[in-house]
Scaffold this motif. Structure first.
Motif, PDB file in Angstrom:
ATOM      1  N   GLY A1317      18.510  -1.432  32.257  1.00 24.95           N
ATOM      2  CA  GLY A1317      19.733  -0.914  32.859  1.00 24.95           C
ATOM      3  C   GLY A1317      19.627   0.513  33.306  1.00 24.95           C
ATOM      4  N   ASP A1318      18.484   1.091  33.021  1.00 25.21           N
ATOM      5  CA  ASP A1318      18.251   2.472  33.439  1.00 25.21           C
ATOM      6  C   ASP A1318      17.817   2.482  34.887  1.00 25.21           C
ATOM      7  N   ARG A1319      18.688   3.028  35.770  1.00 27.94           N
ATOM      8  CA  ARG A1319      18.381   3.035  37.206  1.00 27.94           C
ATOM      9  C   ARG A1319      17.089   3.776  37.500  1.00 27.94           C
ATOM     10  N   HIS A1320      16.830   4.833  36.783  1.00 34.87           N
ATOM     11  CA  HIS A1320      15.629   5.632  37.024  1.00 34.87           C
ATOM     12  C   HIS A1320      14.370   4.823  36.693  1.00 34.87           C
ATOM     13  N   LYS A1321      14.392   4.117  35.563  1.00 34.88           N
ATOM     14  CA  LYS A1321      13.248   3.304  35.187  1.00 34.88           C
ATOM     15  C   LYS A1321      13.020   2.166  36.186  1.00 34.88           C
ATOM     16  N   LYS A1322      14.129   1.625  36.644  1.00 39.31           N
ATOM     17  CA  LYS A1322      14.007   0.535  37.617  1.00 39.31           C
ATOM     18  C   LYS A1322      13.357   1.024  38.903  1.00 39.31           C
ATOM     19  N   ASP A1323      13.777   2.225  39.340  1.00 34.55           N
ATOM     20  CA  ASP A1323      13.190   2.798  40.559  1.00 34.55           C
ATOM     21  C   ASP A1323      11.697   3.046  40.370  1.00 34.55           C
ATOM     22  N   LYS A1324      11.323   3.536  39.197  1.00 32.40           N
ATOM     23  CA  LYS A1324       9.902   3.799  38.962  1.00 32.40           C
ATOM     24  C   LYS A1324       9.103   2.491  38.990  1.00 32.40           C
ATOM     25  N   MET A1325       9.711   1.444  38.445  1.00 30.86           N
ATOM     26  CA  MET A1325       9.027   0.151  38.458  1.00 30.86           C
ATOM     27  C   MET A1325       8.843  -0.347  39.899  1.00 30.86           C
ATOM     28  N   LEU A1326       9.855  -0.218  40.708  1.00 25.44           N
ATOM     29  CA  LEU A1326       9.766  -0.638  42.113  1.00 25.44           C
ATOM     30  C   LEU A1326       8.742   0.202  42.858  1.00 25.44           C
ATOM     31  N   PHE A1328       6.176   1.621  41.565  1.00 20.95           N
ATOM     32  CA  PHE A1328       4.857   1.156  41.138  1.00 20.95           C
ATOM     33  C   PHE A1328       4.457  -0.111  41.911  1.00 20.95           C
ATOM     34  N   LEU A1329       5.384  -1.053  41.996  1.00 19.79           N
ATOM     35  CA  LEU A1329       5.083  -2.306  42.703  1.00 19.79           C
ATOM     36  C   LEU A1329       4.836  -2.075  44.184  1.00 19.79           C
ATOM     37  N   GLU A1330       5.467  -1.045  44.746  1.00 14.60           N
ATOM     38  CA  GLU A1330       5.268  -0.741  46.160  1.00 14.60           C
ATOM     39  C   GLU A1330       4.031   0.111  46.393  1.00 14.60           C
ATOM     40  N   ALA A1407      14.654  -9.685  48.714  1.00 15.89           N
ATOM     41  CA  ALA A1407      15.475  -8.568  49.183  1.00 15.89           C
ATOM     42  C   ALA A1407      16.312  -7.995  48.039  1.00 15.89           C
ATOM     43  N   GLN A1408      16.783  -8.877  47.171  1.00 13.82           N
ATOM     44  CA  GLN A1408      17.576  -8.399  46.036  1.00 13.82           C
ATOM     45  C   GLN A1408      16.747  -7.509  45.113  1.00 13.82           C
ATOM     46  N   ILE A1409      15.505  -7.860  44.949  1.00 17.90           N
ATOM     47  CA  ILE A1409      14.652  -7.094  44.028  1.00 17.90           C
ATOM     48  C   ILE A1409      14.261  -5.748  44.621  1.00 17.90           C
ATOM     49  N   PHE A1410      13.874  -5.744  45.877  1.00 19.21           N
ATOM     50  CA  PHE A1410      13.272  -4.540  46.455  1.00 19.21           C
ATOM     51  C   PHE A1410      14.228  -3.698  47.308  1.00 19.21           C
ATOM     52  N   ASN A1411      15.455  -4.125  47.507  1.00 16.81           N
ATOM     53  CA  ASN A1411      16.376  -3.343  48.328  1.00 16.81           C
ATOM     54  C   ASN A1411      17.626  -3.010  47.538  1.00 16.81           C
ATOM     55  N   ILE A1412      18.054  -1.707  47.666  1.00 14.67           N
ATOM     56  CA  ILE A1412      19.274  -1.242  47.002  1.00 14.67           C
ATOM     57  C   ILE A1412      20.451  -1.595  47.890  1.00 14.67           C
ATOM     58  N   SER A1413      21.579  -1.913  47.284  1.00 14.11           N
ATOM     59  CA  SER A1413      22.756  -2.327  48.058  1.00 14.11           C
ATOM     60  C   SER A1413      23.243  -1.203  48.968  1.00 14.11           C
ATOM     61  N   GLN A1414      24.025  -1.561  49.982  1.00  9.97           N
ATOM     62  CA  GLN A1414      24.548  -0.585  50.946  1.00  9.97           C
ATOM     63  C   GLN A1414      25.484   0.410  50.271  1.00  9.97           C
ATOM     64  N   GLU A1415      26.246  -0.074  49.295  1.00  7.22           N
ATOM     65  CA  GLU A1415      27.162   0.831  48.612  1.00  7.22           C
ATOM     66  C   GLU A1415      26.389   1.924  47.872  1.00  7.22           C
ATOM     67  N   GLU A1416      25.303   1.492  47.214  1.00  6.73           N
ATOM     68  CA  GLU A1416      24.503   2.470  46.491  1.00  6.73           C
ATOM     69  C   GLU A1416      23.874   3.467  47.452  1.00  6.73           C
ATOM     70  N   LYS A1417      23.458   2.972  48.611  1.00  9.74           N
ATOM     71  CA  LYS A1417      22.838   3.854  49.596  1.00  9.74           C
ATOM     72  C   LYS A1417      23.844   4.879  50.128  1.00  9.74           C
ATOM     73  N   ALA A1418      25.057   4.423  50.410  1.00  9.84           N
ATOM     74  CA  ALA A1418      26.088   5.328  50.941  1.00  9.84           C
ATOM     75  C   ALA A1418      26.450   6.390  49.896  1.00  9.84           C
ATOM     76  N   SER A1419      26.554   5.968  48.650  1.00  9.35           N
ATOM     77  CA  SER A1419      26.881   6.912  47.579  1.00  9.35           C
ATOM     78  C   SER A1419      25.776   7.942  47.415  1.00  9.35           C
ATOM     79  N   GLU A1420      24.511   7.444  47.482  1.00  6.11           N
ATOM     80  CA  GLU A1420      23.377   8.355  47.325  1.00  6.11           C
ATOM     81  C   GLU A1420      23.316   9.359  48.474  1.00  6.11           C
ATOM     82  N   LYS A1421      23.613   8.874  49.678  1.00  5.80           N
ATOM     83  CA  LYS A1421      23.530   9.765  50.850  1.00  5.80           C
ATOM     84  C   LYS A1421      24.632  10.836  50.784  1.00  5.80           C
TER      85      LYS A1421
END
Length: 1707
Positions: A1317-1326, A1328-1330, A1407-1421
């Protein structure tokens, strides 16, 4: 004065001056010839005078003929023609004594010792020279062959060399002119033999010779007595030799085999032309030996004399003719006086020794010259009163051709003259002949009288003696002898009067040819073995044209030029083959197909062909043939007589011997022995011999080689004419019209020649006059034939054209099914078709009469169409297409219009591919928009109604349920049948339909018949085999010969026992029929599949015989897998029964994991039994890869025993490495991975490691499958069914790899490091896979468990980092695969849809695994406004990837299913990437341009769109950078869309557009590099068409055209009041109707071009023109006519294509 006194008076006037009985030829002229005077013994008077009356000659020599004239001035001819009198005494050639030096008579036989002695003692050559030659192995053979230069090179000085050469020539001349002297016995006496013993033998031999000679009447010695002497002498020698040690035998053997007599016996003998018969079919073989010349025996057996005439370069034609007539009449008068028959042969060597009787032959420029010389000179050689008698007794010349030893004809001939002095002509007269003597002084000719008689093997002139007293005594004696000879002649002629014998050869021929039956059956396969036939006899071989010739083993190398082959091929097809073509590793079935066996006669040239350029296939002489080709004949015979090719009970081997076989090593005899061995006897043989002489030689040789008396298998007393007539009379009556007609245009007809019909091997052609005016109708047997034909059909046999004909003839209408009219109407509106080839499907349940319905329609349309049925289901589509077009155009030249072909195919695998093949071939014959071919496909399916609804092709269906009307028709028919047949209730197939396929009826029927079956007997076993096969495999059967063998009926060549009788009453449920797919033979099956199925049920339920037991028995029975008829097909059916799964898309009722039989075993007997069956099948079919593959699937899917599964999968891969088996290996790993993931124990670092290993192995296996798919050729030796299918492209490797990676990603998402559930860990895992960061970034010092998992991930880091790129690569592959290409068959389209859905689901998950939702992208931007440009571009690409718009193929998909709003959003993303990306590549530019084009098609008014000119500029920039060798097919595709010249634009007007032709070529090359391996099953799609507008508006998408067509279709349906079901879009495009819609025509621009040499070109000016490929090759005419055409232009990735081509001159 009486005759005696006359002779005495005549003898008193004899001259004693001449020493020759015949002398120089007549003086022709001073310019032509200056003959020398008579020899020295002649008197001056005789030499100088020119007598006014004939003078009588005297001579010192016994010779009957003088030497021939000197043809060359000053040099006697070496080829002097000599009388047979020059031969040696009976003892053979004797040694020549030269200066007390005893040497063999032939210099060639001298040893080096002989040569040395001769050189020293005779030639006085110095000892050193002689010794030098001795040391160099200088033998007699060297001596006669060396020239002066050769001796000089050996070190012999010049003078001795010249001396040696001249002395050799002298010796040779002396040898030829002297009779030879006796060899002392001691010369060849082996050491250790007592001279007394040799003298005893030799003396006895001499004594016998002397006795026989003395006892002969005046030297007339019989041939039989000579042979007797020779035999006795040999026996005496043998008796002495046998008493000596073996060393002496060897020494004698060496001496005997070197002797000329032995060498002569080694040569092949030749049969002499029958006496006093002008037999034009006789020929001699060059260098063969005729029987030795001999004296009179019984006066009727002819004596023979051999002569050689001068060659054309040695004498003038006139001199040769003089020599000919002189020898003929001298020989003739000697025979006449001796009252013996005789023949003189010119062209046969008369020299004694090895060459005696050797056939040489003469080149003859004109036969008439010899005949005229014979006729004109006859009166000159005889007294006037005897001329007529001589003419009656001396036959005109016969000319016998000389053949080369290799069987070819030469330009040489032997001239033969027969003399027949019958008593009625001769009486007791004595005959003189007049010979011409030339006078050199007065240049005049004189006639000299001679009196010749036969003296042993020679002629002597009684008047040649210089002693008048002796001549008087001889004459007196001769008068008495002539009286005795005349009396003996009269007696011999009276005894020889032949009384006609009543032979039984005609009856024997009938029995042998019919095998004791009433007629020679048409089903008998005949193999003919024959030699050279004389042209005069060919007409009598016409019986061969009436037989079903399977093969001809031809030993005449000229047969195809002027022999039997050429004669046969005038009316039939005969394929010219060589024996080596049958020595192949291919299966029997493959060889049948390759060589067209059974359909066309194979004419196998066993000794090459004379007109063959290759030395490999040139004719050989017998000795060379034996060394080089006899092995090929053995292999050929082994193949032709294989039990799985030809059944012995349907085989006849026919030997036709036109000439005598005299040599033990003859090729014909070798062929006989090979066939004899293979067939194990002569039961299947028949020998036709030209006459009794040919027969006797043949019989003797076979008795010698095979110890077999073949008299009862030979016909030798009948002439070929009698044999031919007898066989033709015994033939079964023809059931086909002798003259068959095809319908043609304008209600006309065309005669179909039998030879032309034989070329169409795969088609059963239905003619207009089918079954009319046949021979069978005129015979008494017609009623029996009619009843049997009807019974076979109603019992369950295949319907024939005779069934329809007989129903019409008897006014008993054939039952028309309810769907008959629907199918008839679907076919008949010919004018409504707009494409040249149309397909119609008829779906039906097995056994419900579908094929019968189709053939009924064909029968009634046989005058409107050229109808045909594909009779060979093993034929390939290109082969069928070629023959269909041949049928279409048959009898048509260049006239307009064709009668369309209606082609029936039964359950064909790939009808669309067949259609395309027909269109390809028809492109050479096309008339624009005219119908050429209708394909009616009868397709068996378990769900006919469902298949009909789902089919996109026009169709009709029938089921196994009869309507009330149909039931009534069947009931009425049953009543009618009772009037014509005794028991119509036994017509079980008909009764099943009459009872409306009632299960109760079938159960009751089978139960009653099978109640007493003993399954343990041979009959029970065969019954169970057939029931099993017919239940699970449609169309399966077993050959009749195999069935007979299984029940114990042995070699049924003359059989009385039949299978029907042996299997009764169970045989009432079976039927015998003829198979043509895999040869031509009789086969057996159950009457109906429902009967077979019910029999199997009863066997398993009531007879306690399990399904597994039947299968195991089937696999255990060796006879099924050894050589037998149809073995390949039977083995294929057994394998198919074990492994072929059911699939819905192929018309089956459901999808199965295993074959239906295997699944039934699981249901009834348990899963474990499957293992036993498949393991036994794997042992039986140990070379097949499909069996271990099925076993691997069993262990994997049923038992979950992945170790065993992997073992069998790898075993299959070793046997045949193809993409399907590699996929099975991957599936085993994948299944094991899924099973272990489902384990409830939970995920641990250890299990993760195991998962990753399995996943890696699976991915590697699937990658292997992907690579193998590019070069797949299905090559399982047992799977014949798939061999016929077109090559397919297997994508299961890509699908399997996707499955494994998605399964693995599921596991990874469950790891603590990902699922915390840690967003940061999830990003690091992705990341790594990329591949953005190493695995070390995942370490967490606070969580040891995570670190354990990370350690495992680190071990597989490389594999894990490859997952996302591989997925992306695979998704791109599928996008291109589905978007750029479409399947060629409709069945594959259904599979495509299923695969698309599956891949789409995987992509969503990806796409679900490797792409962040649009809402998350808008919030991040919003929280990070200064997000880097690089990250922003990455985000845009992720968005495009999620929308499947990041590739060219993905953007094209948006034409179908995306809204304009979303497409605008996509274009903005691409615009940002295009404008701001620092590392923009060619694909970015290409995708940006395509996004503009797609949006323009969806929303032309969008403000985001770039201008057309801007897009062209951008594209041109990229084209300049990339050049013409880029891998970007898409870039070149855009160049076609954007740069194709506008209407009326000249190509050279702009540099930008000028290179369009180059880009088109580049597009094609690039496309082929990427997709050529998929072409067999997929073709390029045209997404856009050229419209009428300018700019982007002229790019019209196919989606837009589909929308127009759907809209028009709904409107038309609404207006007509029909249901709102729109017309099938596929039908509109396929039949060409779409192009005729006004709305479509309004949008598209019709391009004008030209057809050149079968291609279409567009020329916009200048020298540049663009090639456009026709979509349907049938749209282009043949003949390479240069025509103006117009068409609609489509754009595929492969290049521009032309639709709806029309010829402008027809508008």
């Amino acid at each position: 004065m009486d005759a005696k006194q006359k002779e005495q008076a005549r003898s008193s006037r004899l001259s004693v001056k001449s020493d020759n009985s015949k002398d120089e030829p007549p003086y022709f002229s001073q310019e032509e010839r200056s003959p020398p005077c008579a020899e020295t013994d002649r008197t001056d008077a005789n030499c100088g005078k020119s007598p006014t009356s004939p003078t009588r000659l005297s001579a010192k020599t016994y010779r009957s003929m003088s030497p021939p004239p000197d043809f060359k001035s000053g040099n006697a001819d070496d080829r002097n023609v000599k009388s047979v009198a020059a031969q040696s005494p009976v003892g053979g050639p004797q040694a020549k004594k030269v200066d007390d030096l005893e040497l063999p008579p032939l210099m060639e036989t001298w040893t080096k010792e002989h040569v040395k002695d001769w050189l020293i003692n005779r030639l006085r050559v110095p000892q050193t020279i002689a010794q030098n030659l001795f040391d160099q192995e200088f033998s007699g053979a060297c001596l006669v062959s060396f020239e002066k230069q050769d001796l000089l090179e050996l070190g012999v000085p010049l003078a001795p060399a010249i001396q040696i050469i001249r002395q050799v020539e002298n010796f040779k001349r002396q040898s030829e002119t002297s009779p030879g002297v006796k060899i002392p016995e001691s010369h060849y006496e082996p050491k250790g033999w007592k001279s007394a013993e040799i003298q005893d033998v030799s003396g006895n031999m001499d004594e016998s010779v002397e006795t026989e000679t003395v006892s002969s009447d005046s030297g007339i010695q019989s041939l039989s007595s000579s042979l007797l002497m020779l035999k006795e002498a040999r026996e005496k020698i043998k008796s002495v030799i046998d008493q000596k040690p073996i060393i002496y035998e060897t020494q004698l053997q060496s001496e005997v085999t070197d002797s000329p007599t032995f060498l002569q016996l080694k040569r092949p003998s030749c049969r002499i032309r029958p006496f006093d018969k002008s037999n034009s079919s006789i020929f001699y073989i060059q260098n063969s030996i005729l029987p030795p010349a001999a004296g009179p025996s019984n006066l009727l057996d002819p004596v023979h004399e051999y002569q050689l005439l001068p060659a054309a370069n040695e004498a003038s034609e006139r001199e040769i003719l003089y020599e000919f007539t002189k020898e003929v009449f001298s020989f003739a008068v000697s025979c006449m006086n001796s009252r013996t028959n005789g023949t003189i042969h010119f062209g046969v060597n008369n020299q004694q020794g090895e060459g005696h009787g050797l056939v040489v032959g003469h080149k003859i420029t004109s036969f008439s010259d010899y005949t005229e010389a014979f006729e004109s000179c006859l009166s000159e050689y005889f007294e006037e009163k005897h001329v007529n008698v001589a003419r009656m007794c001396i036959r005109p010349p016969n000319f016998v051709q000389v053949h080369c030893q290799d069987g070819t004809t030469s330009d040489k001939w032997v001239i033969e003259v027969d003399v027949v002095p019958t008593y009625s002509q001769m009486q007791e007269n004595i005959f003189y002949t007049l010979l011409s003597i030339a006078s050199t002084e007065k240049k005049q000719q004189s006639k000299t009288e001679c009196l010749f008689v036969r003296d042993g093997p020679r002629s002597i002139n009684i008047l040649a003696d210089t002693n008048p007293r002796k001549v008087q005594e001889e004459m007196k004696s001769l008068i008495d002898k002539v009286k005795c000879w005349a009396s003996a002649r009269k007696t011999a002629e009276e005894k020889d009067e032949k009384h006609p014998t009543q032979g039984n050869q005609g009856q024997r021929l009938k029995q042998l040819i019919t095998r004791g039956r009433d007629a020679f059956e048409n089903s008998i396969q005949v193999i003919v073995v024959t030699d050279k036939c004389h042209p005069d006899q060919l007409e009598h071989l016409d019986f061969l044209k009436e037989m079903k010739l399977f093969a001809v083993l031809e030993f005449d190398p000229e047969s195809d030029v002027n022999g039997t082959c050429r004669f046969y091929r005038k009316d039939h097809i005969g394929n010219l083959h060589y024996p080596r073509m049958y020595d192949t590793q291919d299966s029997v079935t493959a060889t049948i197909q390759k060589l067209n066996l059974f359909h066309q006669t194979s004419w196998v040239f066993c000794n090459g062909r004379v007109n063959e350029e290759s030395e490999t296939d040139r004719p050989l002489n017998p000795s060379e043939w034996l060394k080089k080709r006899s092995g090929e004949i053995n292999n050929l015979v082994s193949f032709l007589c294989k039990p799985d090719l030809l059944s012995k009970d349907r085989l006849l081997v026919l030997f036709i011997l036109h000439s005598a076989v005299t040599d033990i090593s003859s090729p014909m005899l070798e062929a006989f022995c090979a066939i004899y061995r293979t067939l194990e006897g002569v039961d299947n043989m028949l020998c036709i011999c030209k006459d009794s002489t040919v027969f006797s030689r043949w019989k003797q040789l076979i008795e010698c080689r095979c110890k077999e008396d073949i008299t009862n298998k030979c016909i030798f007393e009948l002439s070929l004419n009698e044999i031919s007539s007898t066989i033709k009379r015994l033939k079964e009556p023809q059931t086909q019209s002798s003259r068959r007609f095809l319908p043609s245009t304008g209600s006309s007809s065309v005669l179909l020649l039998r030879k032309d019909e034989e070329l169409m091997t795969v088609l059963d052609i239905l003619c207009e006059n089918e079954c009319e005016n046949t021979e069978i109708e005129t015979k008494d047997s017609f009623q029996e034939f009619k009843i049997k034909t009807e019974e076979d059909f109603f019992r369950g046999g295949q319907v024939t054209w005779w069934n329809f004909y007989l129903s019409e003839k008897d006014s008993l209408p054939f039952i028309s099914r309810d769907k008959y009219r629907e199918l008839y109407d679907l076919i008949t509106p010919v004018e409504g078709y707009t494409t040249p080839c149309v397909m119609i499907n008829l779906f039906h349940h097995p056994g419900c009469g579908g094929t019968t319905l189709a053939m009924h329609v064909l029968w009634n349309l046989r005058s409107k169409f050229r109808c045909a049925v594909v009779k060979n289901n093993m034929a390939t589509n290109p082969e069928i297409a070629a023959q269909v077009i041949n049928l279409l155009t048959y009898g048509k030249q260049d006239q307009s219009g064709y009668k369309p072909v209606l082609l029936l195919v039964d359950n064909w695998d790939d009808v669309e591919n067949l259609k395309q093949c027909i269109l390809n071939v028809a492109s050479h014959r096309k008339q624009h928009n005219n119908l050429l071919v209708i394909i009616l496909n009868c397709e068996r399916t378990s769900f006919p109604d469902e298949s009909s609804r789902n089919s996109r092709i026009a169709n009709v269906f029938i089921t196994n349920k009869l309507s009330v009307k149909e039931q009534s028709l069947f009931s009425d028919k049953l009543q009618l049948l009772k009037n014509y047949h005794e028991r119509p209730d036994t017509f079980y197939a008909f009764m099943i339909m009459t009872n409306n396929f009632s299960e109760a009826y079938i159960t009751n029927l089978v139960s009653n018949i099978v109640a007493d079956l003993d399954v343990a007997t041979q009959q029970g076993r065969l019954f169970s085999f057939l029931a099993l096969l017919n239940t699970y495999i449609n169309g399966s059967y077993m050959s009749l010969s195999l069935c007979e063998e299984l029940v114990g009926i042995r070699n049924s060549f003359w059989k009385q026992e039949t299978l029907d009788a042996n299997m009764n009453p169970y045989s009432t449920l079976m039927i015998t029929f003829t198979v043509e797919e895999h040869g031509s033979y009789q086969a057996v099956r159950f009457l109906h599949q429902m009967i077979a199925s019910k029999c199997l049920d009863i066997l398993t339920q009531r007879h306690n015989l399990s399904l597994v037991e039947i299968i195991v028995n089937l696999l255990h029975c060796d006879k099924l897998y050894k050589s037998c008829m149809g073995k390949d097909f039977l083995v294929h059916n057994i394998q198919s029964m074990l492994i072929t799964r059911h699939r819905k898309e192929q018309g089956d009722d459901k999808n199965t994991l295993f074959s239906p039989m295997i699944e039934h075993i699981e249901e009834k007997e348990g899963c474990d039994k499957i293992k036993d069956v498949l393991e036994k099948a794997t042992c039986r079919f140990d070379k097949s890869a499909t069996m271990p593959q099925a076993l691997a699937r069993y262990f994997c899917l049923k038992k979950k025993d992945f170790g065993s599964a992997l073992k069998w999968a790898l075993d299959a891969q070793r046997k045949n490495s193809n993409s399907y088996i590699a996929d099975t290996v991957g599936q085993v790993y994948k299944s094991q991975l899924k099973k272990e993931i489902e384990d409830p124990e939970g995920l641990t670092p250890e299990t993760l490691g195991q998962f990753l290993k399995l996943a890696s192995s699976a991915v590697n296996a699937f990658k292997d499958s992907q690579e193998l798919a590019k070069k797949d050729e299905y090559s399982d030796a047992f799977d014949m069914h798939n061999k016929k299918r077109p090559k397919s492209y297997n994508i299961s490797g890509y699908a399997g790899e996707t499955d494994v990676i998605m399964i693995l990603l599921d596991v990874i998402t469950e790891l603590p490091v990902f699922a915390s559930g840690d967003r940061h860990k999830k990003d690091k895992m992705l990341q790594f896979l990329e591949g953005q960061h190493p695995v070390s970034i995942l370490h967490d010092s606070s969580t040891p468990t995570i670190n354990q998992f990370v350690a495992v991930l680190a071990d597989h880091e490389r594999f894990l980092v490859s997952l996302k790129p591989r997925l992306k690569e695979i998704f791109n592959f599928f996008e291109s695969y589905f978007t750029y290409l479409k399947p060629r068959s409709l069945e594959k389209a259904t599979i495509d849809e299923r695969n698309k859905r599956k891949i789409s689901e995987h992509f969503k998950k990806y796409a679900q695994i490797f792409n962040i939702s649009q809402e998350e992208k808008a919030s991040e931007k919003a929280s990070k406004p200064n997000l880097s440009l690089r990250q922003e571009i990455v985000d845009q690409r992720r968005y495009l990837e999620a929308k499947r718009a990041d590739s060219f193929a993905g953007l094209l998909q948006h034409l179908n299913d995306r809204s304009p709003v979303e497409m605008e959003h996509i274009l903005r993303k691409w615009q940002l990437i295009f404008e701001k990306s620092p590392s923009r590549n060619v694909s970015d530019t290409v995708n940006f341009i395509l996004a503009n084009i797609v949006l323009h098609n969806l929303k032309p008014s969008s403000t985001l769109l770039k201008k057309y000119e801007e897009l062209v500029f951008l594209l041109n920039e990229e084209l300049q950078k990339e050049g013409t060798l880029s891998k970007s097919t898409e870039m070149y595709y855009l160049s076609m869309l954007l740069m194709w010249p506008a209407k009326d634009q000249r190509l050279e007007s702009s540099a930008t557009y000028r290179n369009i032709t180059v880009y088109i070529t580049s597009a094609k090359k690039s496309f082929h590099r990427r997709f050529s391996h998929m072409f067999p099953v997929r073709s390029a799609i045209a997404h856009f068409f050229l419209g009428k507008s300018d700019g982007l508006k002229r790019i019209v998408s196919k989606v837009k055209l589909d929308q127009i067509l759907m809209s028009v279709s709904r409107q038309q349906a609404s207006c007509s009041g029909q249901s709102s079901q729109p017309r099938n879009l596929h039908h509109l495009w396929q039949n060409g109707a779409a192009w005729n819609e006004p709305e479509v025509q309004k949008r598209l621009l019709r391009i004008k071009g030209q057809s050149e040499q079968g291609d279409i070109y567009v020329n916009y000016g200048g020298n540049l023109k663009m090639l456009v490929r026709p979509v349907y090759l049938g749209d282009v005419r043949s003949g390479y006519s240069r025509e103006e055409v117009s068409f609609y232009l489509g754009f595929t990735m492969e290049g521009p294509v032309a639709y709806n081509i029309k010829y402008e001159n027809e508008q």
